[in-house]
Write a protein that holds these residues in place. Structure first.
Motif, PDB file in Angstrom:
ATOM      1  N   GLN A 116      -4.271   4.074  12.848  1.00 28.80           N
ATOM      2  CA  GLN A 116      -5.664   4.457  12.580  1.00 28.80           C
ATOM      3  C   GLN A 116      -5.834   5.968  12.454  1.00 28.80           C
ATOM      4  OE1 GLN A 116      -8.012   2.462  15.582  1.00 28.80           O
ATOM      5  NE2 GLN A 116      -7.813   0.455  14.577  1.00 28.80           N
ATOM      6  N   PRO A 117      -5.279   6.785  13.367  1.00 29.15           N
ATOM      7  CA  PRO A 117      -5.430   8.238  13.197  1.00 29.15           C
ATOM      8  C   PRO A 117      -4.826   8.768  11.901  1.00 29.15           C
ATOM      9  CG  PRO A 117      -4.738   7.723  15.431  1.00 29.15           C
ATOM     10  CD  PRO A 117      -4.642   6.451  14.646  1.00 29.15           C
ATOM     11  N   LEU A 118      -3.760   8.126  11.406  1.00 31.78           N
ATOM     12  CA  LEU A 118      -3.096   8.596  10.194  1.00 31.78           C
ATOM     13  C   LEU A 118      -3.547   7.841   8.942  1.00 31.78           C
ATOM     14  CD1 LEU A 118       0.553   9.134  11.512  1.00 31.78           C
ATOM     15  CD2 LEU A 118      -1.325  10.775  11.354  1.00 31.78           C
ATOM     16  N   ASN A 119      -4.556   6.984   9.106  1.00 34.45           N
ATOM     17  CA  ASN A 119      -5.092   6.203   7.984  1.00 34.45           C
ATOM     18  C   ASN A 119      -4.001   5.376   7.311  1.00 34.45           C
ATOM     19  OD1 ASN A 119      -7.226   5.310   6.356  1.00 34.45           O
ATOM     20  ND2 ASN A 119      -6.794   6.837   4.776  1.00 34.45           N
ATOM     21  N   MET A 120      -3.121   4.806   8.111  1.00 31.87           N
ATOM     22  CA  MET A 120      -2.067   3.922   7.617  1.00 31.87           C
ATOM     23  C   MET A 120      -2.616   2.500   7.620  1.00 31.87           C
ATOM     24  SD  MET A 120       1.079   5.767   9.712  1.00 31.87           S
ATOM     25  CE  MET A 120       2.384   4.666   9.131  1.00 31.87           C
ATOM     26  N   GLN A 121      -3.184   2.080   6.509  1.00 30.05           N
ATOM     27  CA  GLN A 121      -3.933   0.836   6.442  1.00 30.05           C
ATOM     28  C   GLN A 121      -3.080  -0.387   6.140  1.00 30.05           C
ATOM     29  OE1 GLN A 121      -7.220   1.328   3.722  1.00 30.05           O
ATOM     30  NE2 GLN A 121      -7.834   3.292   4.607  1.00 30.05           N
ATOM     31  N   ASP A 122      -1.849  -0.167   5.716  1.00 33.40           N
ATOM     32  CA  ASP A 122      -1.014  -1.292   5.282  1.00 33.40           C
ATOM     33  C   ASP A 122       0.293  -1.354   6.062  1.00 33.40           C
ATOM     34  OD1 ASP A 122      -2.678  -2.289   3.009  1.00 33.40           O
ATOM     35  OD2 ASP A 122      -2.332  -0.257   2.289  1.00 33.40           O
ATOM     36  N   CYS A 123       0.239  -1.070   7.356  1.00 33.58           N
ATOM     37  CA  CYS A 123       1.401  -1.188   8.242  1.00 33.58           C
ATOM     38  C   CYS A 123       1.105  -2.258   9.283  1.00 33.58           C
ATOM     39  CB  CYS A 123       1.664   0.142   8.958  1.00 33.58           C
ATOM     40  SG  CYS A 123       2.885   1.181   8.176  1.00 33.58           S
TER      41      CYS A 123
ATOM     42  N   LEU B 261       2.376  14.429  -4.812  1.00 31.83           N
ATOM     43  CA  LEU B 261       2.836  14.781  -6.155  1.00 31.83           C
ATOM     44  C   LEU B 261       3.120  13.558  -7.018  1.00 31.83           C
ATOM     45  CD1 LEU B 261       5.381  17.633  -5.284  1.00 31.83           C
ATOM     46  CD2 LEU B 261       2.969  17.871  -5.932  1.00 31.83           C
ATOM     47  N   TRP B 262       3.520  12.473  -6.379  1.00 31.44           N
ATOM     48  CA  TRP B 262       3.904  11.284  -7.160  1.00 31.44           C
ATOM     49  C   TRP B 262       3.778  10.068  -6.276  1.00 31.44           C
ATOM     50  CZ3 TRP B 262       9.578   9.981  -8.956  1.00 31.44           C
ATOM     51  CH2 TRP B 262       9.546   8.907  -9.870  1.00 31.44           C
ATOM     52  N   GLU B 263       3.119   9.048  -6.800  1.00 27.36           N
ATOM     53  CA  GLU B 263       2.967   7.760  -6.144  1.00 27.36           C
ATOM     54  C   GLU B 263       3.000   6.713  -7.244  1.00 27.36           C
ATOM     55  OE1 GLU B 263       0.082   7.248  -2.230  1.00 27.36           O
ATOM     56  OE2 GLU B 263      -0.724   7.058  -4.228  1.00 27.36           O
ATOM     57  N   GLU B 264       4.004   5.824  -7.220  1.00 27.50           N
ATOM     58  CA  GLU B 264       4.084   4.863  -8.307  1.00 27.50           C
ATOM     59  C   GLU B 264       4.932   3.658  -7.909  1.00 27.50           C
ATOM     60  OE1 GLU B 264       4.971   4.797 -13.150  1.00 27.50           O
ATOM     61  OE2 GLU B 264       5.230   6.643 -11.984  1.00 27.50           O
TER      62      GLU B 264
ATOM     63  N   THR C 258       2.973  -1.882  -5.883  1.00 20.30           N
ATOM     64  CA  THR C 258       2.071  -0.732  -5.967  1.00 20.30           C
ATOM     65  C   THR C 258       2.276   0.169  -4.752  1.00 20.30           C
ATOM     66  OG1 THR C 258       0.205  -1.606  -4.691  1.00 20.30           O
ATOM     67  CG2 THR C 258       0.379  -2.303  -7.007  1.00 20.30           C
ATOM     68  N   PRO C 259       1.714   1.377  -4.766  1.00 22.96           N
ATOM     69  CA  PRO C 259       1.843   2.261  -3.598  1.00 22.96           C
ATOM     70  C   PRO C 259       1.227   1.698  -2.324  1.00 22.96           C
ATOM     71  CG  PRO C 259       1.259   3.547  -5.531  1.00 22.96           C
ATOM     72  CD  PRO C 259       1.155   2.098  -5.932  1.00 22.96           C
ATOM     73  N   THR C 260       0.346   0.695  -2.432  1.00 24.90           N
ATOM     74  CA  THR C 260      -0.257   0.115  -1.234  1.00 24.90           C
ATOM     75  C   THR C 260       0.333  -1.246  -0.870  1.00 24.90           C
ATOM     76  OG1 THR C 260      -2.056  -0.873  -2.531  1.00 24.90           O
ATOM     77  CG2 THR C 260      -2.437   1.329  -1.609  1.00 24.90           C
ATOM     78  N   THR C 261       1.398  -1.657  -1.559  1.00 19.52           N
ATOM     79  CA  THR C 261       2.062  -2.926  -1.233  1.00 19.52           C
ATOM     80  C   THR C 261       2.897  -2.773   0.035  1.00 19.52           C
ATOM     81  OG1 THR C 261       2.227  -3.530  -3.576  1.00 19.52           O
ATOM     82  CG2 THR C 261       3.671  -4.679  -2.027  1.00 19.52           C
ATOM     83  N   PRO C 262       2.691  -3.579   1.060  1.00 17.18           N
ATOM     84  CA  PRO C 262       3.570  -3.518   2.240  1.00 17.18           C
ATOM     85  C   PRO C 262       4.965  -4.058   1.911  1.00 17.18           C
ATOM     86  CG  PRO C 262       1.454  -4.550   2.767  1.00 17.18           C
ATOM     87  CD  PRO C 262       1.561  -4.501   1.265  1.00 17.18           C
ATOM     88  N   PHE C 263       5.980  -3.278   2.248  1.00 16.57           N
ATOM     89  CA  PHE C 263       7.385  -3.666   2.115  1.00 16.57           C
ATOM     90  C   PHE C 263       8.004  -3.686   3.513  1.00 16.57           C
ATOM     91  CE2 PHE C 263       6.690  -2.640  -2.229  1.00 16.57           C
ATOM     92  CZ  PHE C 263       7.784  -3.042  -2.987  1.00 16.57           C
ATOM     93  N   TYR C 264       9.060  -4.460   3.655  1.00 20.40           N
ATOM     94  CA  TYR C 264       9.829  -4.417   4.903  1.00 20.40           C
ATOM     95  C   TYR C 264      10.555  -3.089   4.977  1.00 20.40           C
ATOM     96  CZ  TYR C 264      13.308  -5.608   8.451  1.00 20.40           C
ATOM     97  OH  TYR C 264      14.098  -5.610   9.573  1.00 20.40           O
TER      98      TYR C 264
ATOM     99  N   SER D 273       3.427   0.220   3.558  1.00 19.71           N
ATOM    100  CA  SER D 273       3.378   0.637   2.160  1.00 19.71           C
ATOM    101  C   SER D 273       3.974   2.033   2.010  1.00 19.71           C
ATOM    102  CB  SER D 273       1.937   0.641   1.659  1.00 19.71           C
ATOM    103  OG  SER D 273       1.201   1.697   2.271  1.00 19.71           O
ATOM    104  N   ALA D 274       4.332   2.382   0.775  1.00 16.39           N
ATOM    105  CA  ALA D 274       4.848   3.722   0.504  1.00 16.39           C
ATOM    106  C   ALA D 274       3.792   4.766   0.811  1.00 16.39           C
ATOM    107  CB  ALA D 274       5.293   3.816  -0.950  1.00 16.39           C
ATOM    108  N   ARG D 275       2.536   4.462   0.515  1.00 17.70           N
ATOM    109  CA  ARG D 275       1.460   5.423   0.810  1.00 17.70           C
ATOM    110  C   ARG D 275       1.363   5.684   2.306  1.00 17.70           C
ATOM    111  NH1 ARG D 275      -4.082   4.390  -2.171  1.00 17.70           N
ATOM    112  NH2 ARG D 275      -2.702   5.084  -3.861  1.00 17.70           N
ATOM    113  N   ASP D 276       1.477   4.626   3.097  1.00 15.63           N
ATOM    114  CA  ASP D 276       1.429   4.794   4.548  1.00 15.63           C
ATOM    115  C   ASP D 276       2.608   5.606   5.060  1.00 15.63           C
ATOM    116  OD1 ASP D 276      -0.921   3.433   4.767  1.00 15.63           O
ATOM    117  OD2 ASP D 276      -0.034   1.551   5.446  1.00 15.63           O
ATOM    118  N   LEU D 277       3.807   5.318   4.551  1.00 20.22           N
ATOM    119  CA  LEU D 277       4.977   6.078   4.995  1.00 20.22           C
ATOM    120  C   LEU D 277       4.864   7.543   4.599  1.00 20.22           C
ATOM    121  CD1 LEU D 277       8.093   3.775   4.496  1.00 20.22           C
ATOM    122  CD2 LEU D 277       6.831   4.293   6.586  1.00 20.22           C
ATOM    123  N   LEU D 278       4.291   7.830   3.445  1.00 16.21           N
ATOM    124  CA  LEU D 278       4.100   9.223   3.050  1.00 16.21           C
ATOM    125  C   LEU D 278       3.109   9.908   3.994  1.00 16.21           C
ATOM    126  CD1 LEU D 278       5.086  11.198   0.872  1.00 16.21           C
ATOM    127  CD2 LEU D 278       2.955  10.739  -0.363  1.00 16.21           C
ATOM    128  N   SER D 279       2.066   9.196   4.381  1.00 16.19           N
ATOM    129  CA  SER D 279       1.115   9.738   5.358  1.00 16.19           C
ATOM    130  C   SER D 279       1.825  10.036   6.677  1.00 16.19           C
ATOM    131  CB  SER D 279      -0.021   8.740   5.583  1.00 16.19           C
ATOM    132  OG  SER D 279      -0.920   9.194   6.558  1.00 16.19           O
TER     133      SER D 279
END
Length: 479
Positions: free
Chosen positions: A201-208, A52-55, A69-75, A247-253
């Motif tokens: 890899q199974p969850l397509n978490m590319q930035d962890c 619904l929201w990624e920003e 960005t949503p694909t920026t890796p954060f601690y 990244s936030a996108r990875d955590l949402l996945s």
């Protein structure tokens, strides 16, 4: 550190077809993020498997003008624990380990130990549910090669069971540092490699990742919440507990997988194990599963993984009954991020958060119960050398003396018939003490007319630093 908010949400029936309007929250974040308060922050929200929201807001790296960005890796700090728990259950499903086996069965030469309690009771299940008998622990290191970050040394020095296994919930980073080590030992590959193949890899978490590598330039910096300056580079001394950047996108996945809504076909766990991971474990008071906190609000269960330091914040919150996942990650901490998930929920649920500000009350002096009143003496067992300590508990407070040095008043005392908690000033020069000022946190329980538990050397209140636990055993001094 564990961060608790003071808002609650009233859960009302909502229409799935209604498109949520996050514009008010977005406006607030655009107005404030990127300044000294919080340099960078990212939001990700899903419902029913739909994003619904990624920003991103503000700067991932303020000095280099790199936007968040949503694909920026954060601690992500202690959110790492929920990922580690998933890896352990994945190994369990494959028959590589058993949750009710003693954790020492899967460790190397260094084992969890106790001068009093039976270490075989410290099972994998209890270690993951924070009920094994381990206590508070934290270690920061310059880099992964820092000798202080050797997990075997940490277990040998601080893997002491200060409580009877299976009886006390006590949140410990060492618990999940141990689980990360076991994942590597049982899988016969590095911890990060196993996370990548079994989960990322199974969850397509590319930035962890644990080690930045090529992603270092994209990774968010961290900024001290008091000085607002860039923090020096450091790594967690217990990677299975708090070592990941995502990244936030990875955590949402990852959140959608935990809600059984991930679009991929290769789920790392069965539905049964996902449910077990989210189920309150024995002796946790109903508040903790495997790497996940559990609470009830307005009769609805909320599952959350959260963590932070003075220069980072991360939250993954799930509302299974509403199929909602919320991610908030930031490269500093402030009141701006506190309770942000409640504002997002209020939009999703068409209701307003009921805010109940927590007010710090001065701690009143409680008269000492007869079971604890009097003089006690014994030792703090550091790995370097034992420290003699006396503790005098009376109606006027408590006083202590350590290693024959001048006595001091115990502060922040709380007690009941069987428990004593308080803080004693530490002094440089004591065995295993930090170089600068520190406090010794006493956490004691009565066992057969002895006070036993933990004496943890840690940073001054409000500061961030290593927390090193030691077993303490006191006997009542005869008049």
């Amino acid at each position: 550190m564990v961060l608790i908010t003071s808002s609650t949400i009233s859960f009302a029936p909502t229409s799935r077809s209604a498109k949520p309007d996050f514009s008010a929250i977005r406006g607030q974040l655009r107005a404030h993020v990127g300044r000294n308060d919080v340099p960078g922050l990212v939001i990700a929200v899903s419902r029913g498997g739909e994003v619904l929201w990624e920003e991103g807001f503000g700067w991932a790296d303020r000095e280099r003008h790199v936007q968040a960005t949503p694909t920026t890796p954060f601690y992500i700090a202690s959110v790492t624990k929920s990922v580690t728990a998933t890896a352990v259950l994945h190994l369990s499903e494959g028959g590589k380990l058993k949750l009710d086996d003693p954790v020492n069965k899967y460790l190397g030469p260094a084992k969890v130990h106790s001068p009093v309690w039976n270490s075989s009771g410290a099972t994998i299940r209890r270690v993951m549910s924070q009920t094994s008998g381990l206590t508070t622990f934290s270690r920061w290191c310059i880099n992964a090669a820092d000798p202080h970050c050797d997990i075997d040394s940490e277990i040998e020095r601080y893997g002491v069971l200060v409580w009877p296994p299976g009886e006390v919930f006590d949140y410990s980073n060492l618990s999940y540092g141990i689980m990360g080590d076991i994942v590597a030992r049982v899988s016969a590959e590095s911890f990060e490699s196993y996370l990548r193949t079994a989960i990322f890899q199974p969850l397509n978490m590319q930035d962890c990742y644990l080690v930045p590598g090529d992603a270092a330039k994209r990774t968010s910096a961290q900024y001290d919440q008091k000085t607002h300056t860039r923090s020096p580079s450091r790594v967690s001394g217990h990677e299975g507990a708090s070592g990941l950047h995502c990244s936030a996108r990875d955590l949402l996945s990852f959140g959608m997988f935990n809600l059984k809504k991930h679009p991929g076909s290769g789920s790392p766990l069965t539905i049964r194990d996902i449910d077990d991971m989210h189920s309150a474990q024995p002796a946790t008071g109903g508040q903790y599963g495997f790497g996940w906190w559990i609470r009830q609000e307005s009769g609805v269960e909320i599952i959350s993984a959260q963590g932070g330091t003075t220069d980072a914040y991360a939250l993954l919150e799930l509302i299974p009954a509403k199929e909602i996942a919320i991610v908030v990650i930031a490269n500093s901490y402030s009141e701006l991020v506190r309770g942000l998930e409640h504002k997002i929920l209020s939009v999703l649920l068409g209701s307003s958060p009921e805010t109940r500000p927590s007010v710090s009350q001065p701690r009143e002096l409680t008269p000492a119960p007869a079971t604890l009143a009097g003089k006690w003496s014994g030792q703090i067992l550091t790995y370097k050398a034992p420290l003699n300590i006396t503790l005098d508990i009376g109606s006027g407070g408590a006083h202590s003396q350590i290693d024959g040095r001048p006595g001091s008043t115990v502060t922040n005392v709380s007690l009941d018939d069987r428990h004593f908690n308080g803080q004693v000033p530490g002094e440089p020069g004591l065995p295993d003490s930090p170089g600068g000022p520190f406090v010794i946190e006493l956490d004691l329980a009565l066992h057969d007319d002895k006070l036993m538990g933990a004496a943890t050397f840690g940073p001054l209140p409000g500061e961030d630093g290593d927390e090193l636990p030691h077993f303490i055993n006191l006997a009542r001094t005869k008049p």
